[in-house]
Scaffold this active site. Sequence first.
Site, mmCIF file in Angstrom:
data_model
loop_
_atom_site.group_PDB
_atom_site.id
_atom_site.type_symbol
_atom_site.label_atom_id
_atom_site.label_comp_id
_atom_site.label_asym_id
_atom_site.label_seq_id
_atom_site.Cartn_x
_atom_site.Cartn_y
_atom_site.Cartn_z
ATOM 1 N N GLU A 160 0.839 -1.186 0.000
ATOM 2 C CA GLU A 160 0.000 0.000 0.000
ATOM 3 C C GLU A 160 0.880 1.243 0.000
ATOM 4 O O GLU A 160 2.020 1.213 0.464
ATOM 5 C CB GLU A 160 -0.896 0.050 1.240
ATOM 6 C CG GLU A 160 -1.990 -0.995 1.268
ATOM 7 C CD GLU A 160 -2.840 -0.900 2.519
ATOM 8 O OE1 GLU A 160 -2.460 -0.149 3.446
ATOM 9 O OE2 GLU A 160 -3.872 -1.578 2.586
ATOM 10 N N HIS A 198 3.673 -1.000 15.466
ATOM 11 C CA HIS A 198 2.429 -1.102 14.695
ATOM 12 C C HIS A 198 1.304 -1.760 15.497
ATOM 13 O O HIS A 198 0.348 -2.267 14.922
ATOM 14 C CB HIS A 198 2.644 -1.871 13.380
ATOM 15 C CG HIS A 198 3.717 -1.299 12.523
ATOM 16 N ND1 HIS A 198 3.615 -0.054 11.927
ATOM 17 C CD2 HIS A 198 4.939 -1.781 12.172
ATOM 18 C CE1 HIS A 198 4.709 0.193 11.241
ATOM 19 N NE2 HIS A 198 5.538 -0.822 11.375
ATOM 20 N N ARG A 249 -14.486 -9.757 14.850
ATOM 21 C CA ARG A 249 -14.489 -10.213 16.242
ATOM 22 C C ARG A 249 -14.653 -9.008 17.142
ATOM 23 O O ARG A 249 -14.732 -7.868 16.674
ATOM 24 C CB ARG A 249 -13.164 -10.906 16.566
ATOM 25 C CG ARG A 249 -11.945 -10.030 16.236
ATOM 26 C CD ARG A 249 -10.640 -10.607 16.712
ATOM 27 N NE ARG A 249 -9.482 -9.944 16.155
ATOM 28 C CZ ARG A 249 -8.976 -8.793 16.579
ATOM 29 N NH1 ARG A 249 -9.555 -8.148 17.574
ATOM 30 N NH2 ARG A 249 -7.898 -8.272 16.029
#
Length: 661
Positions: free
Chosen positions: A200, A235, A291
């Site tokens: 990306e 991250h 979830r």
Amino acid sequence: MFRSLLIANRGEIACRIMRTAQRMGIRCIAVFSEADAKALHVALADEAHPIGPAAASDSYLRADRIIAVAKAASADAIHPGYGFLSENADFAEACAAAGLVFVGPPAGAIRAMGSKAESKALMVAAGVPVVPGYHGDDQSEDRLATEAARIGFPVLIKASAGGGGKGMRPVHSAADFLDELAGARREAKAAFGDGRMLLERYLQKPRHVEVQVFADRHGHTVHLHTRDCSVQRRHQKVLEEAPAPGLSPALRERLHTAAVAAARAVGYVNAGTVEFIVEGDDAFFMEMNTRLQVEHPVTEMITGLDLVEWQLRVAAGEALPEHWPPEPDGHAVEVRLYAEDPAEDFRPSVGKLRRFLAPGQSGSVRVDTGVRAGDAITPFYDPMIAKVIAAGHDRPAALERLSGALADTQIGGLATNLGFLRRLVAHPAMRAAELDTGFAARYAPALIPTPREAPAAALAGFAAAYLARLRLDAPGTSPWDLCRGFRLFGTAEELILLRDGARSRRILVRERRGDAEAIVDGGSPILIDADLTLGLRASVDGIWHPVPFTLDDGVVSLAFAGEEYTLRLLDPYAPLGGEAAAEGRLSAPIPGRVVQVLVAVGDRVVRGQVVAILEAMKTELRIAALADGMVAHIGCAAGDSVEEGTEIVTLAPPDEGASPP
């Protein structure tokens, strides 16, 4: 409603699900590995069953064993929590085949959103904007390198099958691309068993904003507002808040609309989270977590809802209320308290949690945890100790409450990020909501200051509390039991010697009739006293301070005036030279698996050069040389499992040469 529920998870999330299920009158069944036989979630459950060895692959990831326990225990449903099998479509299907309700979305929705590449294609078809990149099937190095050049550097490499920052690496130049790609693949295969990657455009100052969604089986799909999860390290999220601050009404509405569209596009049911990258007024779909999220408490705090309760109600076939979504009330902020060392690039810590005192819970402060003082943080699972959440009528009030809660938190026995969190919540840029995913790195000098020596007042307070506890714990009243300095005439003296970083600290305690003083490193006398009836408290020059500390195998973890210090207690009468350290010996900081050894015997290395890569606690740790030298010996090979302290590489000074292999 279900009569019994098996929770296919451990730790904090298992305890949190039990709290709601038991309130609803549902019998809770726990599962546990050998490492978790005495864990808190086992103690809280109505019944608990063993499922295998400590490694998650042999226990919490064994769907067959978990389903067998559920059937043997007459469970009606299985709640997967988050992590482990929570986003495993095969597990959801196996539950249904066994006649068990899976508390989560349909397997088809999990599969659709489980692949980042496929989910982005679905989102494009649904009209949801995505970050420009490459999501193709050709995974060859040449194709990925070509696509990275087309997108333009910097680019972001991401694991197609996972999340949580595993297998995610920004790359700033073509020269580094293949090395970073190889590392990302290793992490992805270790975490998810899948080495496929996507690329990306790497946005420069993006925010990580997500929308909580909920859907039932009656055609209702709604959002429950936004959360900001921009503050991250490695991250991975470390602070989350709701609602996301600083968004324009138009952008907020676009995010809500896009999140609901994403959920409807895959026929979603139950709780889920749609994550976006936001930069300026642009917002791009990143992924959908099928979830419950770790950060769901901040949404609960601003909506007054129990999301686990509604997960169970929807799974049992109930419809969502017509009046949803409720308007947000106030603001909430959550931080994750981890067993990790921020000064060592947030390296996970393992060991016994010798001290853990959480702040008192109230309507505005909440602590979710799965451990108690005395429990072990092992290398087998995520090192999160607790989540501390605070709410207020607005964002400044919530941050103030969170600061107070963190100030009241005491922890000892191993390295944690508590000091980092205290500084983070108090930082002016945090108070001003200047948020993006580079926040922690940008303000690292203030958030992770260079380790400083303990001040004289802290050492004097420690000496008072330490000696008082020694005397309290003395087995008798004999002078030999008390081990005190004694003078028939004059002043009794006791010497405490500590290693503080690279420096030895000397505390001489002099006791006279009725009072005592500490002389730290030959400085001016400091009057001290201690009172153990109120915990570990000491008076330092007339001012009383809490001085909680733990002493484990000679290592002192000390808290004083809001700061944490780690020291080593030395024997002041030991012979000289007994503490000589082998500075060239690079050892495993925690148990793990050797991924690569990057040097050979005889190689010359420079300070800071990475000599080996170790994988531990779902994280790659880079073992670097502490000084220039020559490789004298290698103590392991790629693929070896190593314990803490195992030799990885030993270096000799450059002029000494290498010993024969």
